[in-house]
Design a protein around this motif. Structure first.
Motif, PDB file in Angstrom:
ATOM      1  N   GLN A 128       1.510  -1.231  -0.566  1.00  0.00           N
ATOM      2  CA  GLN A 128      -0.269   0.307  -0.036  1.00  0.00           C
ATOM      3  C   GLN A 128       0.999   1.193   0.231  1.00  0.00           C
ATOM      4  O   GLN A 128       1.125   1.847   1.580  1.00  0.00           O
ATOM      5  N   PRO A 129       1.091   1.752  -1.100  1.00  0.00           N
ATOM      6  CA  PRO A 129       2.044   2.464  -1.017  1.00  0.00           C
ATOM      7  C   PRO A 129       1.550   4.190  -0.528  1.00  0.00           C
ATOM      8  O   PRO A 129       2.226   5.192  -0.085  1.00  0.00           O
ATOM      9  N   TYR A 130       0.512   4.391  -0.319  1.00  0.00           N
ATOM     10  CA  TYR A 130      -0.245   5.255   0.146  1.00  0.00           C
ATOM     11  C   TYR A 130       0.311   5.514   1.546  1.00  0.00           C
ATOM     12  O   TYR A 130       0.234   7.010   2.187  1.00  0.00           O
ATOM     13  N   ARG A 131       0.788   4.529   2.165  1.00  0.00           N
ATOM     14  CA  ARG A 131       1.260   4.265   3.904  1.00  0.00           C
ATOM     15  C   ARG A 131       2.540   5.375   3.612  1.00  0.00           C
ATOM     16  O   ARG A 131       2.437   5.969   4.717  1.00  0.00           O
ATOM     17  N   LEU A 132       3.416   5.428   2.543  1.00  0.00           N
ATOM     18  CA  LEU A 132       4.478   5.863   3.117  1.00  0.00           C
ATOM     19  C   LEU A 132       4.311   7.823   2.553  1.00  0.00           C
ATOM     20  O   LEU A 132       5.261   8.086   3.378  1.00  0.00           O
ATOM     21  N   GLU A 133       3.355   7.874   2.109  1.00  0.00           N
ATOM     22  CA  GLU A 133       2.580   8.979   1.318  1.00  0.00           C
ATOM     23  C   GLU A 133       2.187  10.227   2.761  1.00  0.00           C
ATOM     24  O   GLU A 133       2.541  10.654   3.402  1.00  0.00           O
ATOM     25  N   ARG A 134       1.702   8.770   3.578  1.00  0.00           N
ATOM     26  CA  ARG A 134       1.302   9.010   5.074  1.00  0.00           C
ATOM     27  C   ARG A 134       2.114   9.616   5.608  1.00  0.00           C
ATOM     28  O   ARG A 134       1.982  10.531   6.435  1.00  0.00           O
ATOM     29  N   LEU A 135       2.933   8.937   5.382  1.00  0.00           N
ATOM     30  CA  LEU A 135       4.494   9.045   7.278  1.00  0.00           C
ATOM     31  C   LEU A 135       5.063  10.538   6.391  1.00  0.00           C
ATOM     32  O   LEU A 135       5.491  11.070   7.738  1.00  0.00           O
ATOM     33  N   MET A 136       5.305  10.857   5.198  1.00  0.00           N
ATOM     34  CA  MET A 136       5.747  12.160   4.809  1.00  0.00           C
ATOM     35  C   MET A 136       4.726  13.374   5.042  1.00  0.00           C
ATOM     36  O   MET A 136       5.772  14.337   5.205  1.00  0.00           O
ATOM     37  N   VAL A 137       3.493  12.666   5.154  1.00  0.00           N
ATOM     38  CA  VAL A 137       2.784  14.227   5.112  1.00  0.00           C
ATOM     39  C   VAL A 137       2.529  14.476   6.669  1.00  0.00           C
ATOM     40  O   VAL A 137       2.996  15.981   7.293  1.00  0.00           O
ATOM     41  N   THR A 138       3.184  13.113   7.511  1.00  0.00           N
ATOM     42  CA  THR A 138       2.553  13.810   9.222  1.00  0.00           C
ATOM     43  C   THR A 138       4.176  14.490   8.877  1.00  0.00           C
ATOM     44  O   THR A 138       3.789  15.399   9.943  1.00  0.00           O
ATOM     45  N   TYR A 139       5.097  14.871   8.410  1.00  0.00           N
ATOM     46  CA  TYR A 139       6.065  15.888   9.686  1.00  0.00           C
ATOM     47  C   TYR A 139       6.420  17.078   8.335  1.00  0.00           C
ATOM     48  O   TYR A 139       6.650  17.662   9.041  1.00  0.00           O
ATOM     49  N   ASP A 140       5.248  17.189   7.559  1.00  0.00           N
ATOM     50  CA  ASP A 140       4.807  18.789   7.309  1.00  0.00           C
ATOM     51  C   ASP A 140       3.484  18.814   6.586  1.00  0.00           C
ATOM     52  O   ASP A 140       3.651  18.267   5.593  1.00  0.00           O
ATOM     53  N   PRO A 141       2.481  18.698   7.389  1.00  0.00           N
ATOM     54  CA  PRO A 141       1.353  18.135   7.034  1.00  0.00           C
ATOM     55  C   PRO A 141       0.183  19.843   5.945  1.00  0.00           C
ATOM     56  O   PRO A 141      -0.069  19.589   5.230  1.00  0.00           O
ATOM     57  N   TRP A 142       0.597  20.516   7.157  1.00  0.00           N
ATOM     58  CA  TRP A 142       0.522  21.864   6.561  1.00  0.00           C
ATOM     59  C   TRP A 142       0.391  22.180   5.122  1.00  0.00           C
ATOM     60  O   TRP A 142      -1.063  22.681   4.473  1.00  0.00           O
ATOM     61  N   PRO A 143       1.141  22.095   3.835  1.00  0.00           N
ATOM     62  CA  PRO A 143       1.134  21.712   2.186  1.00  0.00           C
ATOM     63  C   PRO A 143      -0.217  20.834   1.664  1.00  0.00           C
ATOM     64  O   PRO A 143      -0.229  20.754   0.284  1.00  0.00           O
ATOM     65  N   SER A 195      -1.749  14.843  18.163  1.00  0.00           N
ATOM     66  CA  SER A 195      -0.781  15.480  17.730  1.00  0.00           C
ATOM     67  C   SER A 195       0.367  16.043  16.440  1.00  0.00           C
ATOM     68  O   SER A 195       0.444  16.932  16.382  1.00  0.00           O
ATOM     69  N   GLY A 196      -0.147  14.882  15.856  1.00  0.00           N
ATOM     70  CA  GLY A 196       0.438  14.814  14.446  1.00  0.00           C
ATOM     71  C   GLY A 196       1.557  14.558  14.647  1.00  0.00           C
ATOM     72  O   GLY A 196       2.488  15.194  13.679  1.00  0.00           O
ATOM     73  N   MET A 197       2.263  14.113  15.307  1.00  0.00           N
ATOM     74  CA  MET A 197       3.633  13.299  15.286  1.00  0.00           C
ATOM     75  C   MET A 197       4.122  11.865  14.578  1.00  0.00           C
ATOM     76  O   MET A 197       5.507  11.266  14.413  1.00  0.00           O
TER      77      MET A 197
END
Length: 398
Positions: A209-224, A330-332
């Motif tokens: 499920q490649p979306y999990r890597l995207e979700r992990l990357m988004v976690t550390y900078d969700p604002w964009p 808390s977004g961590m």
């Protein structure tokens, strides 16, 4: 020498402390469930109290099971663990084969008036299986192994939960028994296989499920990504921050107005923070920390390995879920779908958690009774005349 002064004790024993802290969390959960659901309940069911009443019924049922768990000797659950596991595995198969998907997932067995989520009880059964294995090996004077039949059964349950799909719960079902093995004496040299297997599993899950890597990357900078992948995390952070020091007041928060998805379940803490503010949130965090402190004391003072491991498992179940939920909201870490114990809405989760608390209380009660008997025996050895002075009931102490 002057006698050493004893510190002030808030509770007579550890299980009294545990129950007091859980009741505080249950009361906070009642307020939060109503505040976060009355708008949705009025819109969907025509009554603002619909979710609150369901939550209250689940709480009453959970407290009844808590009473049962507190009164029944925890050793008796060891003899029932295998038939209970078979029934639970059958329920997990029923979920996958014979139920209709809800929001893309098959997790519930519909029953008259309510639904049952077997995956929640898989958490507690996995703890019992791991406790049984560790205590059995300890009784034989042997080290615990990472590969054993009980952990294989736990792995099968976790796989069935994962297929639902419910990765967060599957990680709990598999993760807590592994941590129990580490606490129970798993040799350090075997941890490398555990770490290697974990890395392989993570890589496989990302590959599938490649979306999990995207979700992990988004976690550390969700604002964009605030309008797509990071929407829930950004809304959660904004809800927490808008509460300030004193909060907006009960029922006054904005998150419940379709502003924050899953505001009454996985993200209940965000609603609670917005309405109650920093100081009340800090008090609730202290309650969770005190719970972990007294649960750890029960584990350390338990009279046998089975009791110790069950207490450790319940500590990891309640305290671990609280930590994961709080850092998720808390977004961590990425969103993993883990509820906040006693605060989030969720009937089966609440019932299971309260039953686990009952077992923890029984472990503490058994320990307290044994210690009291030892104190009486010691007093009788030192002053046999106590028998004549304090009454015939002491003669029954064996």
């Amino acid at each position: 020498m002057t006698p050493r002064r004893q510190g002030v004790k808030l509770w007579k024993n550890n299980h009294e402390a545990i129950m007091t802290l859980v009741i505080i969390l249950l009361i906070a959960g009642l307020f939060n469930v109503f505040s976060s659901t009355f708008v949705m309940a009025e819109r969907d069911y025509g009554s603002p109290y619909a979710f609150l009443l369901r939550h209250a019924v689940s709480m009453i049922l959970g407290l009844l099971l808590c009473y049962v768990g507190a009164r029944v000797d925890y050793h008796k659950w060891r003899s029932l663990i295998m038939p209970v596991t078979v029934v639970l595995m059958a329920c997990l198969l029923v979920v996958l084969l014979f139920t209709d998907p809800v929001n893309g997932a098959r997790r519930w067995i519909p029953l008259p008036g309510f639904s049952f989520q077997p995956a929640e009880f898989a958490k507690l059964v996995s703890i019992m299986l791991a406790g049984y294995y560790i205590s059995f090996r300890n009784g034989q004077g042997k080290e615990v192994n990472l590969f054993n039949r009980q952990l294989g059964v736990v792995g099968a349950m976790a796989l069935l939960v994962y297929v639902e799909p419910d990765m967060g719960t599957a990680c709990i079902v598999m993760g807590i028994p592994i941590l129990m093995l580490v606490v129970g004496g798993l040799h350090f040299s075997k941890l490398k296989w555990l770490l290697l297997g974990g890395l392989i599993l993570v890589g496989f899950m990302i590959y599938m499920q490649p979306y999990r890597l995207e979700r992990l990357m988004v976690t550390y900078d969700p604002w964009p990504y605030a309008q797509d992948q990071g929407y829930q995390t950004v809304r959660s952070l904004m809800s927490i921050g808008s509460g300030g020091l004193f909060g907006m007041g009960i029922g006054q928060g904005l998150s419940k107005y379709d502003y924050l998805p899953e505001a009454h379940t996985d993200f209940a803490f965000a609603v609670f923070s917005q309405e109650m503010g920093f100081f009340v949130v800090l008090a609730i965090l202290i309650v969770y920390m005190l719970f972990c402190r007294y649960a750890a004391a029960i584990a350390m003072q338990a009279q046998d390995m089975y009791g110790q491991m069950l207490a450790v498992g319940v500590l990891l179940l309640i305290g671990g879920q609280a930590v994961v939920n709080l850092i998720m909201v808390s977004g961590m870490i990425p969103v993993v779908g883990v509820p906040l114990p006693f605060i989030s809405y969720g009937g089966t989760s609440l019932v299971m958690s309260l039953f686990a608390i009952g077992i923890l209380v029984n472990i503490s009660r058994q320990t307290t009774m044994i210690k009291e008997k030892e104190l009486i025996r010691e007093a009788l050895r030192r002053e046999p005349k106590l028998i004549r002075r304090t009454g015939p009931h002491l003669r029954r102490v064996k």
